[in-house]
Design a protein around this motif. Structure first.
Motif, PDB file in Angstrom:
ATOM      1  N   ILE A 153     -30.130 -30.110  15.407  1.00  0.00           N
ATOM      2  CA  ILE A 153     -29.021 -30.578  14.567  1.00  0.00           C
ATOM      3  C   ILE A 153     -27.767 -30.840  15.400  1.00  0.00           C
ATOM      4  CG2 ILE A 153     -28.070 -28.303  14.031  1.00  0.00           C
ATOM      5  CD1 ILE A 153     -28.640 -31.200  11.520  1.00  0.00           C
ATOM      6  N   MET A 164     -35.024 -24.901  13.822  1.00  0.00           N
ATOM      7  CA  MET A 164     -34.438 -24.883  12.470  1.00  0.00           C
ATOM      8  C   MET A 164     -33.957 -23.480  12.122  1.00  0.00           C
ATOM      9  SD  MET A 164     -36.736 -27.574  10.209  1.00  0.00           S
ATOM     10  CE  MET A 164     -38.071 -26.428   9.991  1.00  0.00           C
ATOM     11  N   THR A 182     -30.693 -22.730  14.149  1.00  0.00           N
ATOM     12  CA  THR A 182     -29.513 -23.494  13.724  1.00  0.00           C
ATOM     13  C   THR A 182     -29.295 -23.430  12.213  1.00  0.00           C
ATOM     14  OG1 THR A 182     -30.840 -25.519  13.575  1.00  0.00           O
ATOM     15  CG2 THR A 182     -29.706 -25.080  15.662  1.00  0.00           C
ATOM     16  N   THR A 203     -30.946 -24.722   9.709  1.00  0.00           N
ATOM     17  CA  THR A 203     -31.024 -26.036   9.067  1.00  0.00           C
ATOM     18  C   THR A 203     -32.447 -26.270   8.572  1.00  0.00           C
ATOM     19  OG1 THR A 203     -31.458 -27.042  11.228  1.00  0.00           O
ATOM     20  CG2 THR A 203     -29.177 -27.079  10.438  1.00  0.00           C
ATOM     21  N   ASP A 204     -32.615 -27.292   7.734  1.00  0.00           N
ATOM     22  CA  ASP A 204     -33.920 -27.602   7.151  1.00  0.00           C
ATOM     23  C   ASP A 204     -34.648 -28.717   7.896  1.00  0.00           C
ATOM     24  OD1 ASP A 204     -33.587 -25.725   5.108  1.00  0.00           O
ATOM     25  OD2 ASP A 204     -32.495 -27.162   3.850  1.00  0.00           O
TER      26      ASP A 204
END
Length: 529
Positions: A270, A299, A302, A304-305
């Motif tokens: 990301i 993921m 961080t 995130t998806d």
């Protein structure tokens, strides 16, 4: 375990018009039908329309060792990706018969992409040591092959396709196949055929994130399980590293083919940092299990998806020509591939386990075969080498057809008998119309979420034990209920197959390839090359 989905009564139709029943209308099922002798009457049972299958969606291509290719190198790549637990005999069959399979497709009318000299265009994909992937219409290989197979099947006078039919159970007598039960147009059917080939596809819909179409709920594997057919390698489930991330897609995620990385695309987190060098020196072309775990690790780190797939090093014209389907889909989602990073996430994609078969697709029930993704030949080991799956469907579909032809000539099959004479007393029962207390839609959603969390890319013994208890409790609750409709039967199948998968993971007591179990892993996210 419940033997049949529904119980016997008189309101069913017995169909004795066919010699061979094929369950599934993807590449494996259609090709097998076309390879059978033309004097055999064949019925293909399709859960939905004939186009509703994963074969139609296959983008990457088909791996083949042809002409003067180094077949030993293809064998080496396959078993390296499979963590050296592949069935070597099956791998050799796959690769040595790949030329014949490609020739057969060309003869049927498949027009593979060619270069400026008229030779087959072949690309590179993850863990392949040379370009050997053939394509049709760029990234529409599955559709290109399926269109030709469908055309040939429709023109074949000995083949009948029945759509929107739900195959339920295998009928056998003393471990010899007798027939298939199914539900179609509000009627129960008993197809009394001499042979059956299950080509029902995979199990992706057992997970909340998958690239698989909605019909792939493991029905063929469940019916085999109830009949006492042996299963194998149920713990090996491949998660494709790069499905297009979207919050809105509930049933299926759009696949961003391995071929995109094969052409040089790179993965970034990301923060737009390239990260695969931390996990494997093959970078983005490492085997899929490694790439998927690396993405999940990024993921998690961080929070995130998704991560990014960067293919901005190519111009628009190349991307539109080479990846027309992917380019169009990305554009419809507001992504210009030549300018923007593509958000991607791993998703359940391919099942390496399934119904245990030999080199001719035979199971432990005589005259009952399995081919394609629902079958476990042992070719893929613990992790499938990219684009070997279509070739597996062709090679072993042909072998099953050859074996059936031989057995037909030798009359090694059962003739029709009255069902009561062979001891079948519980086949059919009309659906109950009263209100069901069990909400199967809730059960389905719960299962998909639990399987994603516990039987996904990274697995934990404690979580697996808890989810197995949940699955067994649900199965106990619904084991003796009268199903209200096809949907409830489908959910029952999903729970049975999920139970077999989780049990297999726990019984394996190992961590290898796609079966990454934290408690059994000596290394965090990498493995030896």
């Amino acid at each position: 375990m419940r033997r049949y989905l529904v119980d016997y009564n008189e309101s069913f139709v017995i169909d004795q018009n066919f010699d061979v029943a094929i369950i599934g209308a993807g590449i494996a099922g259609l090709y097998t039908a076309l390879m059978l002798p033309k004097d055999l009457k064949i019925v293909i049972l399709s859960k939905k329309d004939i186009e509703d299958c994963d074969s139609y969606l296959a983008q990457g291509g088909i791996a083949a060792s042809i002409k003067n290719d180094n077949r030993e190198l293809h064998v080496k790549d396959t078993i390296n990706a499979g963590c050296y637990v592949n069935d070597l005999d099956a791998v050799n069959v796959l690769i040595n018969e790949s030329q014949e399979a490609i020739d057969s497709l060309v003869e049927l009318g498949v027009d593979f992409d060619r270069d400026s000299l008229g030779n087959f265009y072949r690309s590179l994909e993850g863990n392949h040591s040379m370009p050997r992937i053939l394509h049709v219409h760029g990234d529409s290989t599955g559709k290109g092959i399926m269109d030709i197979l469908i055309k040939n099947v429709k023109e074949a006078s000995n083949i009948t396709v029945i759509t929107d039919i739900f195959a339920m159970d295998v009928v056998d007598s003393e471990k010899i196949y007798k027939g298939i039960t199914a539900y179609h147009n509000d009627k129960f059917f008993y197809f009394n055929t001499k042979f059956c080939v299950v080509a029902s596809g995979g199990i992706g819909q057992l997970f909340s994130k998958t690239t698989n179409v909605d019909i792939l709920t493991g029905d063929g594997i469940a019916m085999a399980l109830r009949a006492g057919v042996n299963l194998d390698n149920m713990e090996y489930i491949q998660f494709h590293p790069t499905a297009f991330y979207s919050k809105d897609v509930k049933d299926k995620l759009f696949l961003i083919s391995e071929a995109v990385r094969g052409e040089g695309a790179v993965l970034r987190n990301i923060n737009e940092e390239r990260f695969m060098g931390e996990y494997d020196n093959r970078m983005e072309l490492a085997p899929r299990d490694i790439v998927a775990r690396a993405i999940k690790d990024q993921m998690d780190k961080t929070k995130t998806d998704y991560v990014y797939l960067d293919v901005t090093m190519y111009d628009k014209n190349f991307l539109k020509r080479r990846f027309n389907t992917i380019y169009s889909e990305c554009k419809s989602q507001g992504i210009e591939m030549n300018k923007d990073y593509i958000p991607v996430t791993p998703a359940a994609h391919y099942f390496m386990g399934g119904i245990k078969v030999d080199l001719y697709g035979r199971t432990n029930i005589e005259n009952f075969y399995a081919v394609g993704e629902c079958a476990c030949t042992g070719v893929h080991g613990a992790n499938r080498l990219a684009s070997n799956s279509l070739m597996e469907a062709l090679v072993f579909g042909k072998r099953a057809a050859v074996d059936i032809s031989c057995r037909m000539k030798q009359k090694k099959y059962l003739d029709y008998e009255d069902m009561n004479k062979i001891g079948i007393k519980t086949l059919f029962n009309g659906f109950k119309t009263e209100h069901m207390k069990i909400d199967f839609s809730v059960l389905k959603e719960n299962l998909k979420n639990f399987m994603e969390d516990t039987a996904g890319i990274v697995r934990s013994v404690d979580k697996l034990k808890k989810v197995l208890d949940y699955i067994n409790n649900v199965l106990y609750e619904i084991e003796n209920c009268n199903f209200s409709d096809i949907y409830s039967m489908e959910v029952y199948n999903m729970y049975q197959v999920s139970g077999a998968i989780v049990t297999s993971i726990l019984d394996s007591k190992a961590s290898i390839g796609s079966n990454y179990v934290e408690e059994y892993s000596e290394r965090s996210l990498v493995r030896q090359i």
